[in-house]
Scaffold this motif. Structure first.
Motif, short mmCIF file in Angstrom:
data_model
loop_
_atom_site.label_atom_id
_atom_site.label_comp_id
_atom_site.label_asym_id
_atom_site.label_seq_id
_atom_site.Cartn_x
_atom_site.Cartn_y
_atom_site.Cartn_z
N UNK A 5 0.81 -1.22 0.00
CA UNK A 5 0.00 0.00 0.00
C UNK A 5 0.85 1.27 0.00
N UNK A 6 2.15 1.11 0.20
CA UNK A 6 3.02 2.29 0.18
C UNK A 6 2.94 2.96 -1.20
N UNK A 7 2.75 4.26 -1.19
CA UNK A 7 2.66 5.09 -2.41
C UNK A 7 1.40 4.86 -3.24
N UNK A 8 0.51 4.00 -2.78
CA UNK A 8 -0.76 3.83 -3.52
C UNK A 8 -1.56 5.12 -3.39
N UNK A 9 -2.23 5.50 -4.48
CA UNK A 9 -3.03 6.73 -4.49
C UNK A 9 -4.48 6.37 -4.15
N UNK A 10 -4.90 6.82 -2.98
CA UNK A 10 -6.16 6.37 -2.41
C UNK A 10 -7.10 7.56 -2.20
N UNK A 11 -8.22 7.55 -2.90
CA UNK A 11 -9.22 8.62 -2.74
C UNK A 11 -10.34 8.11 -1.86
N UNK A 12 -10.60 8.82 -0.76
CA UNK A 12 -11.62 8.40 0.20
C UNK A 12 -12.68 9.50 0.28
N UNK A 13 -13.89 9.21 -0.13
CA UNK A 13 -14.93 10.24 -0.12
C UNK A 13 -15.50 10.39 1.29
N UNK A 14 -15.95 11.60 1.61
CA UNK A 14 -16.59 11.85 2.91
C UNK A 14 -15.69 11.47 4.07
N UNK A 15 -14.49 12.03 4.09
CA UNK A 15 -13.50 11.51 5.04
C UNK A 15 -12.92 12.58 5.97
N UNK A 80 -6.80 13.52 -9.27
CA UNK A 80 -5.88 13.05 -10.32
C UNK A 80 -4.88 14.16 -10.68
N UNK A 81 -5.35 15.40 -10.71
CA UNK A 81 -4.43 16.51 -11.01
C UNK A 81 -3.33 16.59 -9.95
N UNK A 82 -3.68 16.25 -8.72
CA UNK A 82 -2.72 16.34 -7.61
C UNK A 82 -1.79 15.12 -7.55
N UNK A 83 -2.39 13.93 -7.63
CA UNK A 83 -1.60 12.71 -7.38
C UNK A 83 -1.24 11.94 -8.67
N UNK A 84 -1.83 12.34 -9.80
CA UNK A 84 -1.44 11.72 -11.07
C UNK A 84 -2.20 10.46 -11.45
N UNK A 85 -3.15 10.04 -10.63
CA UNK A 85 -3.93 8.85 -10.96
C UNK A 85 -4.63 8.34 -9.72
#
Ligand code: NAD
Length: 258
Positions: A5-15, A80-85
């Motif tokens: 999970x290191x460096x994985x790009x994780x988007x969490x809604x309502x967080x 995506x603009x911030x983390x690239x994907x």
């Protein structure tokens, strides 16, 4: 425990609080790049982000109201603009909106519950799809969508929560179709389905009601937000759950056994 999970790009809604925030903190501890979201920034946003950085992750806040499709698409674009994907999407935003028995449900209430619990999950996943597909292609491993269901999705919900319960049943069901049609894209879809968790969600309950609910839970107490987080880590980790898709993991202290 979850080195992949290191460096994985994780988007969490309502967080900005509750289960979403506890989950964001758990991912940060694994060294992930975490996007947290709420309609507006919480007062202590700088401290929250700094703590997640100090824990070993990277973190950023993205404002967005996910009751609207445009808000869902914008959130994904900003992340995506911030983390690239995106490697992992967690559809956590949701809630009761209010409690209305059958006799007093009106169109506005129906729309509000459906928008927050169904539309947000659907449209955020739709917007994230090309990025998740790209993540799987680039990494040669699966990308992961994890949505938050509820015990109410099985039981029908408590007083005045029929639409909420039905919306969560919809969440439990809709991913089955996505598993059938998007596994080929390298994307896994799973659900964490909490029981009664001690968050602002239950702010309307007094001590007596809390005791009554607790007595119906084999564990004898409400769950903690931090106790939900490891289930998300498991579903996000290709190493741990690369062959697990279309499942619901019930984290509820034995309160309901489907
Ligand atoms: P919470 O009220 O503590 O957190 C809700 C989060 O959603 C907050 O961060 C808030 O900012 C965000 N949010 C609300 N409306 C939003 C919107 N329109 N757009 C973007 N973000 C929005 O609640 P919680 O208990 O942490 O709930 C998290 C999820 O877990 C929800 O989907 C909820 O339905 C589900 N759930 C909670 C319980 C429980 O007992 N607490 C049980 C089962 C399922």
């Amino acid at each position: 425990i979850f080195p992949d999970l290191k460096d994985k790009r994780v988007l969490i809604t309502g967080s900005t609080m509750g289960i979403g925030l506890a989950t964001a903190q758990a991912f940060a501890q694994q060294g992930a790049k975490v996007g947290i979201n709420g309609r507006k920034a919480p007062e202590q946003v700088d401290t929250l982000l700094a703590d997640m950085q100090a824990a070993g992750g990277e973190a950023a806040f993205f404002a967005g109201d996910l009751s609207h499709s445009a808000g869902c698409a914008q959130l994904v674009a900003d992340f995506v603009a911030h983390f690239g994907g995106i490697d992992v999407l967690i559809n956590n935003a949701g809630g009761l909106v209010g409690r209305k028995p059958l006799e007093s449900i009106d169109d506005a209430f129906f729309d509000a519950v459906a928008d927050l619990n169904m539309r947000s999950m659907l449209m955020t996943t739709q917007a994230a799809l090309p990025h998740l597909r790209e993540s799987a292609k680039q990494s040669g491993q699966t990308a992961s969508v994890i949505s938050v269901g509820s015990i109410a999705g099985y039981t029908g919900g408590g007083p005045g929560a029929s639409l909420y319960g039905a919306a969560k049943a919809w969440v439990h069901n809709v991913q089955k179709n996505w598993v059938d049609f998007h596994t080929k894209d390298g994307i896994r879809f799973n659900i964490v389905s909490p029981g009664t968790v001690d968050t602002a969600f239950h702010a309307d309950k007094n001590e007596e009601v809390r005791q009554r609910i607790s007595s119906g839970i084999p564990m004898g107490r409400f769950g903690l937000a931090a106790e939900m987080a490891p289930a998300f880590l498991f579903f996000a980790s290709h190493a741990c759950s690369g062959y697990v898709t279309g499942q619901i993991l019930d984290v509820n202290g034995g309160q309901f056994m489907p």
